[in-house]
Scaffold this active site. Structure first.
Site, mmCIF file in Angstrom:
data_model
loop_
_atom_site.group_PDB
_atom_site.id
_atom_site.type_symbol
_atom_site.label_atom_id
_atom_site.label_comp_id
_atom_site.label_asym_id
_atom_site.label_seq_id
_atom_site.Cartn_x
_atom_site.Cartn_y
_atom_site.Cartn_z
ATOM 1 N N HIS A 96 0.838 -1.200 0.000
ATOM 2 C CA HIS A 96 0.000 0.000 0.000
ATOM 3 C C HIS A 96 0.873 1.250 0.000
ATOM 4 O O HIS A 96 2.079 1.194 0.235
ATOM 5 C CB HIS A 96 -0.919 0.038 1.226
ATOM 6 C CG HIS A 96 -0.172 0.194 2.531
ATOM 7 N ND1 HIS A 96 0.567 -0.817 3.099
ATOM 8 C CD2 HIS A 96 -0.039 1.260 3.354
ATOM 9 C CE1 HIS A 96 1.123 -0.385 4.219
ATOM 10 N NE2 HIS A 96 0.768 0.878 4.403
ATOM 11 N N ASP A 98 0.427 5.120 1.961
ATOM 12 C CA ASP A 98 -0.331 5.481 3.168
ATOM 13 C C ASP A 98 -1.574 6.321 2.868
ATOM 14 O O ASP A 98 -1.530 7.251 2.056
ATOM 15 C CB ASP A 98 0.580 6.218 4.155
ATOM 16 C CG ASP A 98 1.605 5.274 4.760
ATOM 17 O OD1 ASP A 98 1.265 4.095 4.991
ATOM 18 O OD2 ASP A 98 2.750 5.699 4.984
ATOM 19 N N HIS A 246 4.719 0.191 -0.070
ATOM 20 C CA HIS A 246 5.515 -0.536 0.920
ATOM 21 C C HIS A 246 4.683 -1.595 1.619
ATOM 22 O O HIS A 246 3.448 -1.567 1.576
ATOM 23 C CB HIS A 246 6.109 0.426 1.953
ATOM 24 C CG HIS A 246 5.071 1.199 2.729
ATOM 25 N ND1 HIS A 246 4.441 2.311 2.216
ATOM 26 C CD2 HIS A 246 4.556 1.008 3.963
ATOM 27 C CE1 HIS A 246 3.580 2.774 3.106
ATOM 28 N NE2 HIS A 246 3.626 2.001 4.179
ATOM 29 N N ARG A 261 5.213 6.557 13.343
ATOM 30 C CA ARG A 261 5.254 7.299 12.078
ATOM 31 C C ARG A 261 4.677 8.691 12.242
ATOM 32 O O ARG A 261 3.691 8.869 12.957
ATOM 33 C CB ARG A 261 4.400 6.505 11.084
ATOM 34 C CG ARG A 261 4.373 7.054 9.681
ATOM 35 C CD ARG A 261 3.522 6.176 8.789
ATOM 36 N NE ARG A 261 2.167 6.673 8.686
ATOM 37 C CZ ARG A 261 1.105 5.941 8.351
ATOM 38 N NH1 ARG A 261 1.223 4.648 8.101
ATOM 39 N NH2 ARG A 261 -0.076 6.492 8.261
#
Ligand code: SIN
Length: 270
Positions: A96, A98, A246, A261
């Site tokens: 995917h 983000d 990723h 994150r």
């Protein structure tokens, strides 16, 4: 001195030295912005900074988003905390980019290793522009002008009650994005569909939509367009969500893996 970038594959990614994330100068930020566009994924190691410094550093690249579902750190809503333990075996193991279910998805993410298992839990990145260029011409022509519908219901939505899901759907209605997006800074075209958040491709049959999503995901899964990050505590990885996809390996249980994150807000893809 300036930063130095050592490419890690022939396609994407670089290990970057000469960075002090606790004291980012304007010059360093400018160099990192350029390196980010050139390499798409930057690995910066041994940055022993506070959470506040992580947030402040992220803000140098733009506004930070507050994730409506991944609300692990109430003290710092800008931090997405992804903690996997033997009891709570979660890993972002689908390919995917983000928050593509937002109308204006993220431009970039900066992820920190907090607790890292002795082996496993690597994150793999794929250059979505290189993957696009490798598609057969007939497929490129077919998907070039198509749009896909992204929504959160099959991922984060599964954890909500039907009432909460319906409420959140009002706040975050399905987003319509091009199947192939154009990077606003580099002009590169890249694959912008993923199986995590895309419900279907518009304007084709459900069967063809499924086939195309598979073809596009297989292109992303090609090792020649990928790089893999081995984490350490206080390793930071910056990636450009407009250019790469990723996934995290879910191969480390019963060990704990905890990463955090910050996510920089982006623009409506075109
Ligand atoms: C993410 O999808 O942002 C997390 C990736 C990871 O856990 O390595």
């Amino acid at each position: 001195m300036g930063i130095e970038c050592q490419p890690v594959t022939g396609t994407l990614g670089a290990e970057v030295t000469g960075v002090d994330m606790a004291n980012p100068t304007d010059t360093m930020i400018d160099e990192l912005k350029k390196a980010w566009l050139d390499h798409k994924v930057l690995i910066v190691r041994d940055q022993h900074i506070t959470t506040e410094e992580h947030i402040a550093f992220g803000r140098r690249f733009g506004e930070l988003e507050v994730h409506p579902f991944a609300t692990g750190r109430k003290d710092h809503p800008e931090i997405v905390k992804i903690k996997s333990t033997a009891e709570n075996r979660y890993a972002a193991s689908n390919w995917h980019s983000d928050v593509t279910w937002r109308q204006e998805p993220s431009m970039g993410s900066i992820l920190r290793g907090v607790v890292i298992p002795p082996v496993g839990g690597d994150t793999t990145f794929a250059d979505a522009a290189a993957a696009y260029r490798r598609l057969p011409e007939a497929v490129r022509e077919e998907v070039d002008d198509l749009f896909a519908i992204h929504d959160f219901t099959n991922t984060f939505g599964r954890r909500l009650s039907p009432e909460d899901r319906a409420e959140k759907q009002k706040e975050f209605p399905p987003a319509r994005h091009p199947v192939i997006r154009t990077h606003p800074d580099t002009g590169e075209r890249s694959i912008y569909t993923n199986r995590a958040f895309v419900s279907h491709i518009e304007g084709v049959t459900a069967e063809r939509s499924d086939q195309l999503l598979d073809i596009l995901e297989r292109a992303i899964m090609t090792p020649s367009v990928q790089m893999r990050v081995r984490w350490d505590v206080d390793t930071f990885v910056f990636w450009d969500n407009r250019a790469v996809q990723h996934q995290a390996a879910n191969d480390f249980w019963p060990e704990t893996r905890h990463v955090e994150r910050v996510t920089v807000v982006g623009e409506k893809p075109f």
